[in-house]
Write a protein that holds these residues in place. Structure first.
Motif, PDB file in Angstrom:
ATOM      1  N   UNK A  70       0.738   3.971  -2.945  1.00 20.71           N
ATOM      2  CA  UNK A  70       0.326   5.569  -2.613  1.00 20.71           C
ATOM      3  C   UNK A  70       1.354   6.514  -3.393  1.00 20.71           C
TER       4      UNK A  70
ATOM      5  N   UNK B 298       0.128  10.288  -3.916  1.00 22.25           N
ATOM      6  CA  UNK B 298      -0.606  10.860  -2.247  1.00 22.25           C
ATOM      7  C   UNK B 298       0.607  11.457  -1.883  1.00 22.25           C
TER       8      UNK B 298
ATOM      9  N   UNK C 108      -8.604   6.084  -3.626  1.00 18.11           N
ATOM     10  CA  UNK C 108      -7.222   6.705  -3.373  1.00 18.11           C
ATOM     11  C   UNK C 108      -6.176   5.641  -3.676  1.00 18.11           C
ATOM     12  N   UNK C 109      -6.810   4.417  -3.819  1.00 22.05           N
ATOM     13  CA  UNK C 109      -5.739   3.316  -3.999  1.00 22.05           C
ATOM     14  C   UNK C 109      -6.522   2.382  -4.984  1.00 22.05           C
ATOM     15  N   UNK C 110      -5.600   1.852  -5.750  1.00 20.48           N
ATOM     16  CA  UNK C 110      -5.912   0.747  -6.805  1.00 20.48           C
ATOM     17  C   UNK C 110      -5.365  -0.707  -6.094  1.00 20.48           C
TER      18      UNK C 110
ATOM     19  N   UNK D 127      -9.711  10.044   5.675  1.00 18.96           N
ATOM     20  CA  UNK D 127      -9.412   8.745   5.892  1.00 18.96           C
ATOM     21  C   UNK D 127      -8.909   8.459   7.319  1.00 18.96           C
TER      22      UNK D 127
ATOM     23  N   UNK E  19       0.847  -1.360   0.023  1.00 17.29           N
ATOM     24  CA  UNK E  19       0.056   0.003  -0.006  1.00 17.29           C
ATOM     25  C   UNK E  19       0.870   1.165   0.046  1.00 17.29           C
TER      26      UNK E  19
ATOM     27  N   UNK F 159       0.663   6.635  -6.984  1.00 16.01           N
ATOM     28  CA  UNK F 159      -0.630   7.465  -7.178  1.00 16.01           C
ATOM     29  C   UNK F 159      -0.475   8.754  -6.844  1.00 16.01           C
TER      30      UNK F 159
ATOM     31  N   UNK G 277      -6.816  -0.269   3.801  1.00 12.62           N
ATOM     32  CA  UNK G 277      -6.802  -0.567   2.387  1.00 12.62           C
ATOM     33  C   UNK G 277      -8.339  -0.457   2.100  1.00 12.62           C
TER      34      UNK G 277
ATOM     35  N   UNK H 138      -9.178   3.463   1.639  1.00 13.14           N
ATOM     36  CA  UNK H 138      -8.398   4.128   0.649  1.00 13.14           C
ATOM     37  C   UNK H 138      -9.014   3.756  -0.765  1.00 13.14           C
TER      38      UNK H 138
END
Lengths: 124, 215
Positions: free
Chosen positions: A35, A40, B40-42, A88, A31, A38, B32, B35
């Motif tokens: 991120x 972030x 925000x997360x694939x 989040x 993860x 992506x 996870x 997100x």
């Protein structure tokens, strides 16, 4: 401080052991990497956050083990996500508890979904 | 309530809920899922990354176990008697992953492994489970319609072959021993091991014979 790239690699496994001791180690680091991809946060931000958590665990005299390393990875991930996406970050504690209840409410043999967090315990 | 009594209740509770993931596992799951929900997360990016690192180790160990079992009947017997001891012989003890049981495919039987509750898996020999193994769809359908699931992976199981589904737990993990393909009689362990796929050791693939020409 760790090099940015090094902070994204799995910790060097002991000879003869697997890359990841348990799946959540892989998922946490996976993860963290996704991120960065992506956008972030940057590799450098990640490396700094991880290094800070590793130091914090060391100062707290936690053992220098693989488990401590991945605890630091998870703490760094939670902290950075909280900074970049406060919404989040603010929901994390509630969501952890929802998953915990979902597992407790789901008998073995049934897939665990978040819907089980609020519903009544399923029949066996 | 006495302290002793509450201690016993606590022990029973812990046993009943031995499948409750650990605190860090729940934290990762929470992160996870949030997100992904927020876009925000694939999850595919995460899986691809994990795949890169686990392919280096994971299924290759299992493939070696299978190839040795094919070529060494005495090892095969020891593996069936005690799977954990068998893989330890090869140095694949791994971490505390529960007891390993090896279930052999035969011309009359096909085995399929699932963890209906979560993602219990023989990590020590197969590494990290593929994403589909952890999906609710696989976990429920593997039990309800194992032939249909295997067909979707590309292998039709003949009607006269019995399909046995093994539900992994924290205590017992399963490894399928696929059948050795014909035409490999003079192959050594290393060459045989290259034939063995991860999915054949989970049971979502049955026929390794189609790979013989490429071995």
């Amino acid at each position: 401080m760790s090099e940015p790239e090094a902070a994204l690699l799995p910790r060097e496994p002991k000879p003869g052991s697997t890359v990841f001791a348990v799946p959540w180690h892989a998922e946490a680091l996976g993860i963290a990497n996704a991120l960065i991809q992506s956008g972030m946060y940057s590799q450098v931000e990640w490396a700094n956050a991880l290094a800070a958590e590793i130091r914090r665990f060391a100062v707290a005299a936690e053992p220098d083990t693989e488990e401590t390393y991945y605890q630091a990875v998870l703490a760094a991930l939670e902290r950075l996500v909280g900074e970049k996406s406060p919404e989040t970050g603010g929901s994390l504690v509630t969501r952890v508890e929802a998953w915990r209840r979902a597992y407790l409410n789901t008998p073995h043999g049934q897939p665990v979904t978040l819907a089980a967090a609020t519903g009544p315990a399923a029949d066996h | 309530m006495s302290e002793d009594h509450s201690g016993r209740i606590g022990a029973i509770h812990r046993e009943l809920h031995s499948h409750l993931p650990s605190a860090p596992e729940l934290r990762v799951k929470a992160l996870e899922s949030l997100l992904v929900e927020k876009g925000l997360l694939d999850p595919n990016t995460v899986d691809a990354w994990i795949e890169v690192y686990t392919e280096q180790i994971g299924p290759k160990r299992g493939a070696e176990v299978v190839a040795r079992a094919w070529t060494d009947p005495a090892f095969r017997d020891r593996l069936f008697a005690d799977g954990t001891a068998g893989i330890t012989e090869l140095g694949f003890e791994g971490w505390a992953g529960g007891h390993l049981r090896v279930v052999p495919n035969t011309p009359a039987v096909h085995n399929l492994v699932v963890c209906t509750l979560c993602s219990c898996y023989p990590h020590a020999v197969l590494g990290i489970p593929p994403n589909w193994y952890k999906t609710a769809a696989y976990r429920s359908r593997a039990v309800r319609d194992p032939r249909g699931v295997i067909a979707e992976f590309g292998d039709a199981i003949p009607d006269d072959v019995e399909v046995r589904v093994w539900d992994s737990t924290a205590e017992v993990r399963y490894l399928v021993l696929p059948e050795r393909p014909a035409g490999t009689e003079d192959w050594d362990v290393a060459r045989l091991a290259r034939l063995v796929t991860r999915n054949s050791m989970i049971g979502t693939e049955r026929d390794l014979g189609r790979l013989v020409g490429r071995g």
